[in-house]
Design a protein around this motif. Structure first.
Motif, mmCIF file in Angstrom:
data_model
loop_
_atom_site.group_PDB
_atom_site.id
_atom_site.type_symbol
_atom_site.label_atom_id
_atom_site.label_comp_id
_atom_site.label_asym_id
_atom_site.label_seq_id
_atom_site.Cartn_x
_atom_site.Cartn_y
_atom_site.Cartn_z
ATOM 1 N N GLY A 34 34.998 56.999 49.102
ATOM 2 C CA GLY A 34 33.929 56.474 48.530
ATOM 3 C C GLY A 34 33.716 56.724 47.105
ATOM 4 N N TYR A 35 34.907 56.923 46.372
ATOM 5 C CA TYR A 35 34.623 57.270 44.842
ATOM 6 C C TYR A 35 34.642 55.533 44.184
ATOM 7 C CZ TYR A 35 36.007 61.944 45.838
ATOM 8 O OH TYR A 35 36.107 63.121 46.388
ATOM 9 N N MET A 36 33.981 55.956 42.943
ATOM 10 C CA MET A 36 33.792 54.717 42.245
ATOM 11 C C MET A 36 34.908 54.295 41.175
ATOM 12 S SD MET A 36 31.257 53.262 43.743
ATOM 13 C CE MET A 36 30.703 51.891 42.600
ATOM 14 N N PHE A 37 35.327 53.123 41.051
ATOM 15 C CA PHE A 37 36.380 52.884 39.922
ATOM 16 C C PHE A 37 36.014 51.794 39.092
ATOM 17 C CE2 PHE A 37 38.600 55.241 43.109
ATOM 18 C CZ PHE A 37 39.391 56.150 42.283
ATOM 19 N N PRO A 38 36.438 51.593 37.850
ATOM 20 C CA PRO A 38 36.097 50.210 37.119
ATOM 21 C C PRO A 38 36.757 49.105 38.075
ATOM 22 C CG PRO A 38 36.966 51.909 35.782
ATOM 23 C CD PRO A 38 37.021 52.493 37.129
ATOM 24 N N GLY A 39 36.224 47.943 38.374
ATOM 25 C CA GLY A 39 36.859 46.740 38.898
ATOM 26 C C GLY A 39 37.981 46.377 38.235
ATOM 27 N N TYR A 40 38.325 46.384 37.146
ATOM 28 C CA TYR A 40 39.430 45.933 36.463
ATOM 29 C C TYR A 40 40.735 46.902 36.874
ATOM 30 C CZ TYR A 40 38.553 49.704 33.223
ATOM 31 O OH TYR A 40 38.180 50.919 32.480
ATOM 32 N N LEU A 41 40.293 47.885 37.441
ATOM 33 C CA LEU A 41 41.659 48.980 37.740
ATOM 34 C C LEU A 41 42.291 48.338 38.866
ATOM 35 C CD1 LEU A 41 40.908 52.560 37.631
ATOM 36 C CD2 LEU A 41 42.309 51.276 36.196
ATOM 37 N N TRP A 42 41.758 47.434 39.973
ATOM 38 C CA TRP A 42 42.340 46.667 41.047
ATOM 39 C C TRP A 42 43.264 45.823 40.282
ATOM 40 C CZ3 TRP A 42 43.141 47.650 45.993
ATOM 41 C CH2 TRP A 42 41.908 48.240 46.660
ATOM 42 N N LEU A 43 42.706 44.835 39.187
ATOM 43 C CA LEU A 43 43.466 43.919 38.765
ATOM 44 C C LEU A 43 44.615 44.211 38.098
ATOM 45 C CD1 LEU A 43 44.181 40.810 38.224
ATOM 46 C CD2 LEU A 43 42.409 41.194 36.203
ATOM 47 N N ILE A 44 44.527 45.453 37.197
ATOM 48 C CA ILE A 44 45.674 45.857 36.405
ATOM 49 C C ILE A 44 46.646 46.709 37.244
ATOM 50 C CG2 ILE A 44 46.149 47.912 34.931
ATOM 51 C CD1 ILE A 44 43.523 47.572 33.506
ATOM 52 N N PHE A 45 46.212 47.262 38.339
ATOM 53 C CA PHE A 45 47.366 48.038 39.195
ATOM 54 C C PHE A 45 48.125 47.177 40.164
ATOM 55 C CE2 PHE A 45 45.371 52.496 39.041
ATOM 56 C CZ PHE A 45 45.738 52.390 37.933
ATOM 57 N N ILE A 46 47.392 46.035 40.804
ATOM 58 C CA ILE A 46 47.906 44.874 41.364
ATOM 59 C C ILE A 46 48.990 44.295 40.514
ATOM 60 C CG2 ILE A 46 47.634 42.651 42.669
ATOM 61 C CD1 ILE A 46 45.186 44.124 43.825
ATOM 62 N N LEU A 47 48.633 43.723 39.210
ATOM 63 C CA LEU A 47 49.568 43.205 38.382
ATOM 64 C C LEU A 47 50.655 43.976 38.217
ATOM 65 C CD1 LEU A 47 47.004 41.247 36.062
ATOM 66 C CD2 LEU A 47 48.674 40.254 37.848
ATOM 67 N N LEU A 48 50.436 45.253 37.837
ATOM 68 C CA LEU A 48 51.754 46.149 37.529
ATOM 69 C C LEU A 48 52.585 46.186 38.716
ATOM 70 C CD1 LEU A 48 49.831 49.123 35.804
ATOM 71 C CD2 LEU A 48 51.578 47.858 34.808
ATOM 72 N N ASN A 49 52.059 46.259 39.921
ATOM 73 C CA ASN A 49 52.792 46.472 40.876
ATOM 74 C C ASN A 49 53.615 45.181 41.211
ATOM 75 O OD1 ASN A 49 52.828 49.088 42.738
ATOM 76 N ND2 ASN A 49 50.859 48.862 42.067
ATOM 77 N N LEU A 50 53.172 43.845 41.180
ATOM 78 C CA LEU A 50 53.703 42.753 41.038
ATOM 79 C C LEU A 50 54.773 42.357 40.101
ATOM 80 C CD1 LEU A 50 50.811 40.320 42.082
ATOM 81 C CD2 LEU A 50 52.665 40.989 43.560
ATOM 82 N N GLY A 51 54.445 43.231 38.737
ATOM 83 C CA GLY A 51 55.350 42.789 37.656
ATOM 84 C C GLY A 51 56.611 43.820 38.068
ATOM 85 N N CYS A 52 56.352 44.989 38.605
ATOM 86 C CA CYS A 52 57.641 45.830 39.044
ATOM 87 C C CYS A 52 58.539 45.060 40.183
ATOM 88 C CB CYS A 52 57.188 47.141 39.482
ATOM 89 S SG CYS A 52 56.459 48.281 38.148
ATOM 90 N N LEU A 53 57.805 44.624 40.996
ATOM 91 C CA LEU A 53 58.669 43.783 42.126
ATOM 92 C C LEU A 53 59.377 42.602 41.551
ATOM 93 C CD1 LEU A 53 59.174 43.360 45.066
ATOM 94 C CD2 LEU A 53 57.169 42.066 45.292
ATOM 95 N N ALA A 54 58.717 41.963 40.507
ATOM 96 C CA ALA A 54 59.141 40.711 39.745
ATOM 97 C C ALA A 54 60.482 41.254 39.027
ATOM 98 C CB ALA A 54 58.458 39.924 39.277
ATOM 99 N N PHE A 55 60.249 42.380 38.569
ATOM 100 C CA PHE A 55 61.556 42.817 37.659
ATOM 101 C C PHE A 55 62.473 43.114 38.485
ATOM 102 C CE2 PHE A 55 63.834 46.491 36.044
ATOM 103 C CZ PHE A 55 63.968 46.193 34.976
ATOM 104 N N PHE A 56 62.355 43.940 39.600
ATOM 105 C CA PHE A 56 63.727 44.084 40.408
ATOM 106 C C PHE A 56 64.007 42.824 41.049
ATOM 107 C CE2 PHE A 56 61.800 48.549 40.131
ATOM 108 C CZ PHE A 56 62.874 48.975 39.901
ATOM 109 N N VAL A 57 63.605 42.125 41.483
ATOM 110 C CA VAL A 57 64.028 40.879 42.061
ATOM 111 C C VAL A 57 64.859 40.218 40.895
ATOM 112 C CG1 VAL A 57 62.983 38.406 42.990
ATOM 113 C CG2 VAL A 57 62.285 40.561 43.902
ATOM 114 N N LEU A 58 64.094 39.824 39.651
ATOM 115 C CA LEU A 58 64.906 39.097 38.793
ATOM 116 C C LEU A 58 66.284 39.847 38.428
ATOM 117 C CD1 LEU A 58 62.220 37.697 36.590
ATOM 118 C CD2 LEU A 58 63.538 36.261 37.935
ATOM 119 N N SER A 59 66.223 41.178 38.360
ATOM 120 C CA SER A 59 67.438 42.033 37.845
ATOM 121 C C SER A 59 68.323 41.901 38.882
ATOM 122 C CB SER A 59 67.116 43.659 37.878
ATOM 123 O OG SER A 59 66.000 43.876 36.903
ATOM 124 N N TYR A 60 68.219 41.484 40.162
ATOM 125 C CA TYR A 60 69.396 41.311 41.137
ATOM 126 C C TYR A 60 69.739 39.959 41.294
ATOM 127 C CZ TYR A 60 69.698 46.376 42.708
ATOM 128 O OH TYR A 60 69.972 47.549 42.727
#
Length: 181
Positions: A34-60
């Motif tokens: 029930g805590y409130m967070f700025p809406g843009y945090l969702w976008l930032i955190f999802i993009l960061l996680n996708l970026g990390c995943l892409a980094f590892f996939v590309l690295s291999y």
């Protein structure tokens, strides 16, 4: 020297990746509770996680040593990039698991510091807000996180109705402990 730099770099990459995942989990749990967070945090955190995943996939998948190694000036960077590709997946998973366990343990020090300063802060709130704060503090926006850490602590923990002076004391002491360690 190249292997040493590469090993430290891989450690940092795995650590930041773990922090990204933990922060996204904390955001989901925080919203569920029930805590409130700025809406843009969702976008930032999802993009960061996708970026990390892409980094590892590309690295291999991509042999950067082959592409970058042709250029004499970039040869060392190619060797560092090749270290990740040569690392056994099981070793990376062990490092990830160690980070995934140690990050929340490290975050509990904030809860203990809060108890020492008489701040009525629950462990759940610490495990929700501190990963988000820690991820933001990985940005090079201040020296050792001072100033930014205090602002973020006040922003998130004041939502709980806690006194600002005690939040500042916990935040500052937390920063001193982090530097000391």
């Amino acid at each position: 020297k190249t292997k040493l730099v590469g090993t430290v770099l891989i450690d940092r990459i795995v650590g930041v990746t773990t922090l990204c995942i933990i922060s996204l989990i904390a955001l989901v749990v925080g919203i569920y509770v029930g805590y409130m967070f700025p809406g843009y945090l969702w976008l930032i955190f999802i993009l960061l996680n996708l970026g990390c995943l892409a980094f590892f996939v590309l690295s291999y998948l991509v042999d950067f040593e082959k592409f970058i190694g042709k250029y004499k000036k970039l040869e060392k960077i190619a060797q560092i990039a090749g270290l990740l590709r040569k690392t056994k997946m099981s070793d990376l998973l062990w490092v990830f698991l160690i980070c995934f366990i140690s990050e929340p343990i490290w975050m509990t020090t904030t809860w203990l510091i809060a108890l020492v300063f008489g701040l009525n802060l629950g462990l759940l709130e610490v495990l929700i807000f501190v990963p988000i704060i820690s991820l933001v503090l990985t940005l090079p926006i201040s020296v050792a996180g001072f100033g930014a850490r205090e602002t973020l602590f006040i922003y998130f923990f004041s939502q709980l109705g806690l006194p600002v002076d005690k939040i500042l004391a916990v935040s500052t002491f937390n920063g001193i402990v982090g530097i000391t360690v």
